[in-house]
Design an enzyme around this catalytic site. Structure first.
Site, PDB file in Angstrom:
ATOM      1  N   LYS A  81       0.681  -1.232   0.166  1.00  0.00           N
ATOM      2  CA  LYS A  81       0.040  -0.040   0.178  1.00  0.00           C
ATOM      3  C   LYS A  81       1.046   1.238  -0.034  1.00  0.00           C
ATOM      4  O   LYS A  81       0.586   2.247  -0.694  1.00  0.00           O
ATOM      5  CB  LYS A  81      -0.984  -0.009   1.251  1.00  0.00           C
ATOM      6  CG  LYS A  81      -2.027  -0.950   1.010  1.00  0.00           C
ATOM      7  CD  LYS A  81      -3.115  -0.742   2.156  1.00  0.00           C
ATOM      8  CE  LYS A  81      -4.461  -1.740   1.778  1.00  0.00           C
ATOM      9  NZ  LYS A  81      -5.321  -1.571   2.721  1.00  0.00           N
ATOM     10  N   LYS A 162      -4.346 -10.528  -6.559  1.00  0.00           N
ATOM     11  CA  LYS A 162      -5.695 -10.930  -6.056  1.00  0.00           C
ATOM     12  C   LYS A 162      -6.773 -10.103  -6.179  1.00  0.00           C
ATOM     13  O   LYS A 162      -6.504  -8.890  -6.628  1.00  0.00           O
ATOM     14  CB  LYS A 162      -5.454 -11.239  -4.401  1.00  0.00           C
ATOM     15  CG  LYS A 162      -5.360  -9.877  -3.892  1.00  0.00           C
ATOM     16  CD  LYS A 162      -5.253  -9.995  -2.286  1.00  0.00           C
ATOM     17  CE  LYS A 162      -5.232  -8.855  -1.475  1.00  0.00           C
ATOM     18  NZ  LYS A 162      -5.653  -9.074  -0.052  1.00  0.00           N
ATOM     19  N   LYS A 165     -11.022  -4.370  -4.600  1.00  0.00           N
ATOM     20  CA  LYS A 165     -11.729  -3.389  -5.024  1.00  0.00           C
ATOM     21  C   LYS A 165     -10.780  -2.247  -5.284  1.00  0.00           C
ATOM     22  O   LYS A 165     -10.965  -1.508  -6.212  1.00  0.00           O
ATOM     23  CB  LYS A 165     -12.731  -2.914  -3.739  1.00  0.00           C
ATOM     24  CG  LYS A 165     -13.842  -3.810  -3.802  1.00  0.00           C
ATOM     25  CD  LYS A 165     -14.975  -3.177  -2.876  1.00  0.00           C
ATOM     26  CE  LYS A 165     -14.452  -3.617  -1.489  1.00  0.00           C
ATOM     27  NZ  LYS A 165     -15.733  -3.188  -0.576  1.00  0.00           N
TER      28      LYS A 165
END
Length: 201
Positions: A81, A162, A165
């Site tokens: 992230k 993977k 969203k």
């Protein structure tokens, strides 16, 4: 049916990355409604909003005080992230995310956690923190075991990452039929099978 199950809408986790404060309440409500719509029945399991149970954040503070900084910085999710956002959006909450995740599990003294293989690292941290806490204060938390499904990682539409969203690499439960069809038609399956006659893998 095999376990006493607790399902949580983790709204505190949701604020570790940029979000719209005006839309968040509806997003949280929709997440809970979705859990119920797919068949989770409050008569058979517990459904909770993370932010309604203050012990989540209280225990997260305790866990963050025994979590080694180096281990937190090595967590895959933090590294990924951090690379996918600007420096301004990398916050302490993102770094401490695994301590909150550990608290989400340990607050209920869970013995087993259904996870994808990408979450095994977080569950191992949870087990480490439970062990450290127990060594310091006496046996209190069980060390939760992972439960992996036959499909431990559901790949996204690109066939590489993977399903997510955040990466717009997913199929929503609320897609309109035509949009759903278009997404599925673009999904990568076997890169070595360009034509139907190719053997592929």
């Amino acid at each position: 049916d095999q376990y006493e199950c607790i399902y949580s809408v983790v709204d505190y986790h949701a604020i570790t990355t940029p979000f719209d404060a005006q839309e968040m309440p509806q997003t949280i409500f929709n997440a809970m409604a979705t859990l119920m719509a797919i068949g989770l029945n409050p008569d058979n399991c517990s459904l909770v909003f993370q932010s309604d149970v203050k012990e989540h954040t209280e225990l997260a503070w305790i866990m963050s005080c025994i979590a080694p900084l180096g281990q937190m910085e090595r967590m895959t999710q933090f590294k990924e992230k951090s690379q996918q956002t600007t420096q301004d959006n990398i916050n302490l909450g993102l770094l401490a995310y695994p301590a909150l995740m550990a608290a989400d599990i340990l607050v209920y003294r869970a013995e087993a956690v259904p996870v994808g293989d990408d979450q095994i690292q977080h569950l191992e941290l949870t087990r480490d923190l439970a062990r450290k806490f127990n060594n310091a204060y006496g046996e209190f938390f069980p060390e939760p075991q992972p439960i992996l499904s036959p499909t431990p990682r559901l790949m996204g539409l690109d066939g590489k990452a993977k399903m997510s969203k955040r990466l717009n690499n997913h199929i929503s439960l609320f897609e309109e039929p035509e949009a759903l069809k278009n997404k599925i038609m673009t999904a990568v399956t076997d890169e070595n099978r360009k034509r139907r006659s190719d053997p592929g893998n």
